[in-house]
Motif scaffolding. Structure first.
Motif, mmCIF file in Angstrom:
data_model
loop_
_atom_site.group_PDB
_atom_site.id
_atom_site.type_symbol
_atom_site.label_atom_id
_atom_site.label_comp_id
_atom_site.label_asym_id
_atom_site.label_seq_id
_atom_site.Cartn_x
_atom_site.Cartn_y
_atom_site.Cartn_z
ATOM 1 N N GLY A 95 0.526 -1.788 0.062
ATOM 2 C CA GLY A 95 0.204 -0.030 -0.357
ATOM 3 C C GLY A 95 0.981 1.308 -0.278
ATOM 4 O O GLY A 95 1.729 1.215 0.771
ATOM 5 N N VAL A 96 0.924 2.584 -0.506
ATOM 6 C CA VAL A 96 1.245 3.313 -0.943
ATOM 7 C C VAL A 96 0.302 4.565 -0.340
ATOM 8 O O VAL A 96 -0.491 4.789 -0.639
ATOM 9 C CB VAL A 96 1.565 4.040 -2.478
ATOM 10 C CG1 VAL A 96 2.587 5.526 -2.224
ATOM 11 C CG2 VAL A 96 2.832 2.718 -2.926
ATOM 12 N N VAL A 134 -6.459 6.418 4.168
ATOM 13 C CA VAL A 134 -5.818 6.081 5.217
ATOM 14 C C VAL A 134 -6.431 7.038 6.483
ATOM 15 O O VAL A 134 -5.328 8.056 5.877
ATOM 16 C CB VAL A 134 -4.885 5.358 4.844
ATOM 17 C CG1 VAL A 134 -3.790 4.714 6.188
ATOM 18 C CG2 VAL A 134 -4.530 4.324 4.036
ATOM 19 N N ARG A 135 -6.819 6.474 7.582
ATOM 20 C CA ARG A 135 -6.707 7.234 8.392
ATOM 21 C C ARG A 135 -5.568 6.691 9.465
ATOM 22 O O ARG A 135 -5.375 5.642 10.340
ATOM 23 C CB ARG A 135 -7.860 7.282 9.763
ATOM 24 C CG ARG A 135 -8.690 7.077 8.985
ATOM 25 C CD ARG A 135 -10.027 6.979 8.967
ATOM 26 N NE ARG A 135 -10.527 7.500 8.584
ATOM 27 C CZ ARG A 135 -12.605 7.231 8.366
ATOM 28 N NH1 ARG A 135 -12.884 6.940 9.342
ATOM 29 N NH2 ARG A 135 -13.644 7.901 7.603
ATOM 30 N N LEU A 136 -4.144 7.744 10.216
ATOM 31 C CA LEU A 136 -3.383 7.665 10.533
ATOM 32 C C LEU A 136 -3.522 8.442 12.490
ATOM 33 O O LEU A 136 -3.999 9.555 11.981
ATOM 34 C CB LEU A 136 -1.683 8.022 9.772
ATOM 35 C CG LEU A 136 -1.914 7.884 8.921
ATOM 36 C CD1 LEU A 136 -0.282 8.102 7.835
ATOM 37 C CD2 LEU A 136 -1.377 6.136 8.889
ATOM 38 N N TYR A 137 -3.555 7.404 13.096
ATOM 39 C CA TYR A 137 -3.689 7.676 14.801
ATOM 40 C C TYR A 137 -2.343 7.552 15.159
ATOM 41 O O TYR A 137 -1.395 7.356 15.113
ATOM 42 C CB TYR A 137 -4.634 6.744 15.237
ATOM 43 C CG TYR A 137 -5.972 6.671 14.577
ATOM 44 C CD1 TYR A 137 -6.630 7.218 14.895
ATOM 45 C CD2 TYR A 137 -5.774 5.673 13.318
ATOM 46 C CE1 TYR A 137 -7.789 7.239 14.155
ATOM 47 C CE2 TYR A 137 -7.556 5.289 12.956
ATOM 48 C CZ TYR A 137 -7.602 6.373 12.810
ATOM 49 O OH TYR A 137 -9.590 6.359 12.506
ATOM 50 N N ASP A 138 -2.479 8.912 16.399
ATOM 51 C CA ASP A 138 -1.141 8.880 17.055
ATOM 52 C C ASP A 138 -2.565 9.005 18.599
ATOM 53 O O ASP A 138 -3.064 9.064 18.371
ATOM 54 C CB ASP A 138 -0.160 10.002 17.069
ATOM 55 C CG ASP A 138 0.973 10.523 16.960
ATOM 56 O OD1 ASP A 138 1.333 9.468 18.591
ATOM 57 O OD2 ASP A 138 1.725 11.235 16.740
ATOM 58 N N ARG A 139 -1.203 9.073 19.634
ATOM 59 C CA ARG A 139 -2.065 9.165 21.137
ATOM 60 C C ARG A 139 -3.036 11.317 21.058
ATOM 61 O O ARG A 139 -2.051 11.341 20.361
ATOM 62 C CB ARG A 139 -0.530 9.759 21.678
ATOM 63 C CG ARG A 139 0.564 9.308 22.073
ATOM 64 C CD ARG A 139 1.267 7.403 22.174
ATOM 65 N NE ARG A 139 2.327 7.161 22.246
ATOM 66 C CZ ARG A 139 2.453 6.143 21.846
ATOM 67 N NH1 ARG A 139 1.930 5.803 20.989
ATOM 68 N NH2 ARG A 139 3.706 5.940 21.948
ATOM 69 N N CYS A 182 -4.625 7.345 -1.421
ATOM 70 C CA CYS A 182 -3.610 6.280 -1.094
ATOM 71 C C CYS A 182 -3.748 5.261 -1.912
ATOM 72 O O CYS A 182 -5.075 5.279 -2.901
ATOM 73 C CB CYS A 182 -3.673 5.594 0.349
ATOM 74 S SG CYS A 182 -3.466 6.674 1.321
ATOM 75 N N LYS A 183 -2.284 4.514 -2.637
ATOM 76 C CA LYS A 183 -3.152 3.657 -3.593
ATOM 77 C C LYS A 183 -2.440 2.534 -3.188
ATOM 78 O O LYS A 183 -1.194 1.490 -2.957
ATOM 79 C CB LYS A 183 -1.667 3.640 -5.330
ATOM 80 C CG LYS A 183 -2.663 4.957 -5.604
ATOM 81 C CD LYS A 183 -3.227 5.303 -6.280
ATOM 82 C CE LYS A 183 -3.884 6.609 -7.217
ATOM 83 N NZ LYS A 183 -5.415 7.546 -7.410
ATOM 84 N N LEU A 184 -2.925 1.485 -2.679
ATOM 85 C CA LEU A 184 -3.275 -0.281 -2.650
ATOM 86 C C LEU A 184 -3.035 -1.371 -3.811
ATOM 87 O O LEU A 184 -3.641 -0.629 -4.773
ATOM 88 C CB LEU A 184 -4.674 -0.340 -1.850
ATOM 89 C CG LEU A 184 -4.895 0.625 0.038
ATOM 90 C CD1 LEU A 184 -5.826 0.351 0.142
ATOM 91 C CD2 LEU A 184 -3.346 1.228 0.353
ATOM 92 N N GLU A 185 -2.029 -2.422 -3.441
ATOM 93 C CA GLU A 185 -2.502 -3.254 -4.363
ATOM 94 C C GLU A 185 -4.108 -3.989 -4.852
ATOM 95 O O GLU A 185 -5.045 -3.678 -3.739
ATOM 96 C CB GLU A 185 -1.409 -4.578 -4.031
ATOM 97 C CG GLU A 185 -1.537 -4.883 -2.963
ATOM 98 C CD GLU A 185 -0.666 -6.371 -2.290
ATOM 99 O OE1 GLU A 185 0.053 -6.151 -2.118
ATOM 100 O OE2 GLU A 185 -1.550 -7.519 -2.744
ATOM 101 N N PRO A 186 -4.288 -4.395 -5.864
ATOM 102 C CA PRO A 186 -5.446 -4.736 -5.944
ATOM 103 C C PRO A 186 -5.974 -5.618 -5.488
ATOM 104 O O PRO A 186 -7.459 -5.289 -5.433
ATOM 105 C CB PRO A 186 -5.356 -5.397 -7.710
ATOM 106 C CG PRO A 186 -4.567 -5.245 -7.768
ATOM 107 C CD PRO A 186 -3.303 -4.122 -7.111
#
Ligand code: ATP
Ligand code: MG
Length: 567
Positions: free
Chosen positions: A354-355, A481-486, A516-520
Motif C-alpha cells: 500500500g502506498v 487511510v487514517r493514521l492515529y497517534d496518541r 492512497c494507492k493499494l494493491e488490487p
C-alpha cells in the motif's frame, strides 16, 4: 507520574498472582465446598475500556482455571446514568474478548426487593435509620481520619418511625435529596466508610429495567456485597480503591449471613495506560463534546475503539498477562500494548503493498501496455498463508519519501542515478524526474528497468541496497487511510493537579490521507480485516469502509518510532 512508576517490565510480574494464591489456599482449606464463583460487575453507564478487560480476564480467567463459574452482573443501581445501550455494548465486548457467562446474566436491580427487605431488617434491628439532613450536612459531620464524626440528631430515631419513613420514601412522598437511609455502624471508627454510611437515596428517574417501581435506590456499597452473597460468589475481585470499603463490605455480610459461607473481597491494582485515561466519566465527555468521534473512535482506550483500530482480543489478553496483578498502583506504558499487537499481527496479518503518499514512477524501457504478475509471499512467518500474484506494469507508485532529489549519505532509496529493487519485481534505475519549480514538488520520476533482474529470474541475484514497496498505477485501488497517534501528549493527562486534561490533547492524533494507492487484492477486504502494509505498519479495514470507498486504519507502526522521536 514519574518514570519509576511506569510498569513496563515483563519481569515485574510474579509467576502466579497473589490472588490465585488466595484462591488456591481457600480450595486447599476446603472452603466453599471446593467451588470458585466470581463475577464481573460493570455499571452500565459507559462502554468498557481496556482497564475493564483486566478485570474481565481475571474474573473469567480464574473461574475457568479452577473449573468454576463467572457471573456477569450489571451493577445498575443509578438509573440517572445508566442505559440499555451500555448493557448491549458490554455484552458484545466481553464476548469479543472470548468469555461467556452462559445463562448467568444478572442485574443488581434483580435484587432490589431483597435489598429493600434487608434494609428494613436492619432498621428493625436498630442498625439503620432515616436521616432528614441534606447530604452536605451529613458529609460535614463525617469528621476526618484523625477526628471522629458527629452523630446525626436522627441517629436514635425509633425503628417504627424509621420503617414508616423508609416506606414513604419509596412511595415517592419525599423529594430527592430530602432524606436518606443510613447504616448505624460507628461514628468514631477510624475507617471513615464505617461512619454511618448512606445506604439508600431517593431517585425519581425511571430505571431502564424496573421502570418507576422504585423511588429509593441502594448505594454501591450496600448493593455490591449483598449481591455477591445472594449469588454465592466465593471471590469478589475488585480494584484497590475498594480496599478501604472492605470492612463495610464485611460488616453488611456479617448482618446478612446465616452460616459459614461468606464472599471474600480481594483487591488488585487498576490498569492505567500512558497517554490516555480510564475514567468513564471523562471518556463520556470526550464523546459528548465531540473531541472524538464516538465511543469506538480508534483513539479511544475502549474495547470497541481498540477493536476498530485493529487490535485483536489475543493481543489485549497478552498485554494483560504481561503486566500482571499486584497490590501497587502503576501506570502501564502503552508501548507494551503496541508491542503485544505487533507480535500478534506479525504472525496473523498477510503482507500487502500500500502506498500512502504516492509518487508516480514511469519505467520508460518497459513496454507500453505490457502487464505481468509477480509472485509474493503472503507471510514469511507462516508458510501456510501461501503466495499471491500482484500485477506489475510500466507505471508504478512508490512513496514520496522513497525518492530524494539530493539524497544524504546512506539514503538507500531512489535518487538520480541510483538503483533500487521494487520488491518481488525488478531493479530500476532513476534516470530523471519532473519537478514543479514553483512549489518544489516532485511530480514524476523516470526510470529504466533491468529485465534480467526479475525476482526468481536469471539476474535476480544482483544486489542493490534498497528495496521499495510499490503498486502498479493502472491496477491500484484508491483508499483513505487514517493514521492515529496518541490522543494526549501528556503521559498522565488526567492525573495533573488543577489542570484540565483537555489541555493535553494531541492536535495531531488523527491524520487522514486520501488518494492512497493499494494493491488490487485489497479491494475485496472485509471490515476489520488486518494486513501488514509492507515497510509501513499494520492496518485494518475501518467500519466506515464501503465498496465505493475503501477506508483503512493504521493500527500501529512496525517499530516504536514514536518513543525515539519524543524521548
Ligand atoms: P466508575 O467510575 O463508573 O465506577 P469503573 O471503571 O469502576 O467506573 P465499573 O463498571 O464499576 O466501572 O467497573 C467494573 C469492574 O471493572 C469493577 O470491578 C472495577 O473494579 C473494574 N475496573 C474498572 N476500571 C478498571 C481498571 N482501570 N483496571 C482494572 N479493573 C478495572
Ligand atoms: Mg465502579
Amino acid at each position: 507520574m514519574s518514570e519509576d512508576n511506569i510498569n513496563n517490565k515483563e519481569e515485574s510480574k510474579p509467576s502466579i498472582s497473589f490472588i490465585e494464591q488466595f484462591v488456591a489456599e481457600d480450595l486447599e482449606g476446603g472452603k466453599n465446598s471446593g467451588n470458585v464463583i466470581t463475577r464481573f460487575p460493570p455499571e452500565p453507564n459507559g462502554y468498557l475500556h481496556i482497564g475493564h478487560a483486566k478485570a474481565i480476564c481475571l474474573d473469567f480467567g480464574l473461574a475457568k482455571k479452577y473449573n468454576g463459574k463467572c457471573n456477569l452482573r450489571f451493577d445498575d443501581t443509578n438509573p440517572v446514568k445508566e442505559d440499555v445501550e451500555y448493557v448491549d455494548s458490554i455484552k458484545e465486548d466481553i464476548h469479543w474478548l472470548g468469555f461467556d457467562w452462559e445463562e448467568r446474566e444478572f442485574y443488581a436491580s434483580d435484587y432490589f426487593g431483597k435489598l429493600y427487605d434487608f434494609a428494613a431488617e436492619l432498621i428493625k434491628r436498630g442498625l439503620a435509620y432515616v436521616d432528614d439532613q441534606p447530604a452536605e450536612l451529613i458529609s460535614s459531620q463525617k469528621g476526618t481520619p484523625t477526628q471522629p464524626g458527629t452523630e446525626s440528631p436522627f441517629r436514635n430515631r425509633q425503628a417504627d418511625e424509621n420503617l414508616d419513613l423508609f416506606r414513604r420514601m419509596n412511595k415517592g412522598e419525599f423529594d430527592e435529596g430530602s432524606r436518606v437511609l443510613r447504616a448505624r455502624v460507628d461514628m468514631t471508627s477510624p475507617n471513615m466508610h464505617l461512619r454511618d454510611p448512606i445506604i439508600y437515596r431517593i431517585i425519581k428517574s425511571p430505571h431502564h429495567r424496573t421502570g418507576s417501581s422504585w423511588k429509593v435506590y441502594p448505594m454501591y456499597d450496600f448493593a455490591h456485597g449483598q449481591s455477591d452473597y445472594f449469588e454465592g460468589i466465593t471471590h469478589s475481585l475488585c480494584t484497590l480503591e475498594f480496599e478501604v470499603h472492605r470492612p463495610l463490605y464485611d460488616w453488611f455480610i456479617d448482618q446478612l449471613k446465616t452460616d459459614d459461607y461468606r464472599p471474600r473481597q480481594i483487591e488488585f491494582n487498576r490498569l492505567n495506560l500512558t497517554y490516555t485515561m480510564m475514567s468513564k466519566r471523562k471518556l463520556l465527555e470526550l464523546v459528548q463534546e465531540g473531541i472524538v468521534k464516538g465511543w469506538d473512535d480508534p483513539r479511544m482506550p475502549t474495547l470497541c475503539g481498540l477493536r476498530r483500530r485493529g487490535y485483536t482480543p489475543e493481543s489485549i489478553k497478552k498485554f494483560i498477562d504481561l503486566i500482571g496483578y499486584t497490590k501497587v498502583e502503576a501506570i502501564n506504558d502503552v508501548s507494551l500494548l503496541e508491542h503485544a499487537i505487533r507480535e500478534d499481527l506479525n504472525i496473523k496479518a498477510p503482507r500487502v503493498f500500500g502506498v500512502l503518499n504516492p509518487l508516480k514512477v514511469i519505467i520508460s524501457n518497459y513496454p507500453e501496455g505490457k502487464e505481468e504478475d509477480v509472485e509474493l509471499i503472503n507471510n514469511p512467518e507462516d508458510e501456510t498463508m501461501g503466495k499471491r500474484l500482484v500485477p506489475f506494469s510500466r507505471v508504478v507508485y512508490i512513496e514520496q519519501d522513497d525518492f530524494m532529489e539530493i539524497p544524504p549519505n546512506k539514503f538507500f532509496r531512489l535518487a538520480p542515478g541510483m538503483e533500487v529493487r521494487l520488491k518481488g519485481a525488478y531493479i530500476i534505475k532513476c534516470e530523471g524526474f519532473k519537478k514543479d519549480e514553483a512549489t518544489g514538488v516532485i511530480e514524476e520520476v523516470y526510470c529504466t528497468y533491468d529485465k534480467e533482474t526479475r525476482s526468481g529470474g536469471s539476474g535476480s541475484e544482483r544486489k542493490v541496497k534498497g528495496t521499495l514497496h510499490w503498486v502498479s498505477a493502472k491496477h491500484s485501488v484508491d483508499a483513505e487511510v487514517r493514521l492515529y497517534d496518541r490522543l494526549f501528549n501528556h503521559e498522565d493527562p488526567s492525573g495533573q493537579k488543577e489542570d484540565d486534561y483537555r489541555k493535553f490533547l494531541n492536535p495531531e492524533s488523527l491524520k487522514v490521507l486520501t488518494g492512497c494507492k493499494l494493491e488490487p487484492s485489497l479491494k475485496s477486504a472485509g471490515k476489520l480485516e488486518k494486513f501488514q502494509f509492507q515497510r509501513l505498519g499494520y492496518f485494518c479495514v475501518d467500519t466506515d469502509s464501503t465498496d465505493r470507498k475503501l477506508v483503512f486504519n493504521r493500527t500501529v507502526q512496525l517499530k516504536d518510532t514514536w518513543a525515539k522521536v519524543n524521548k
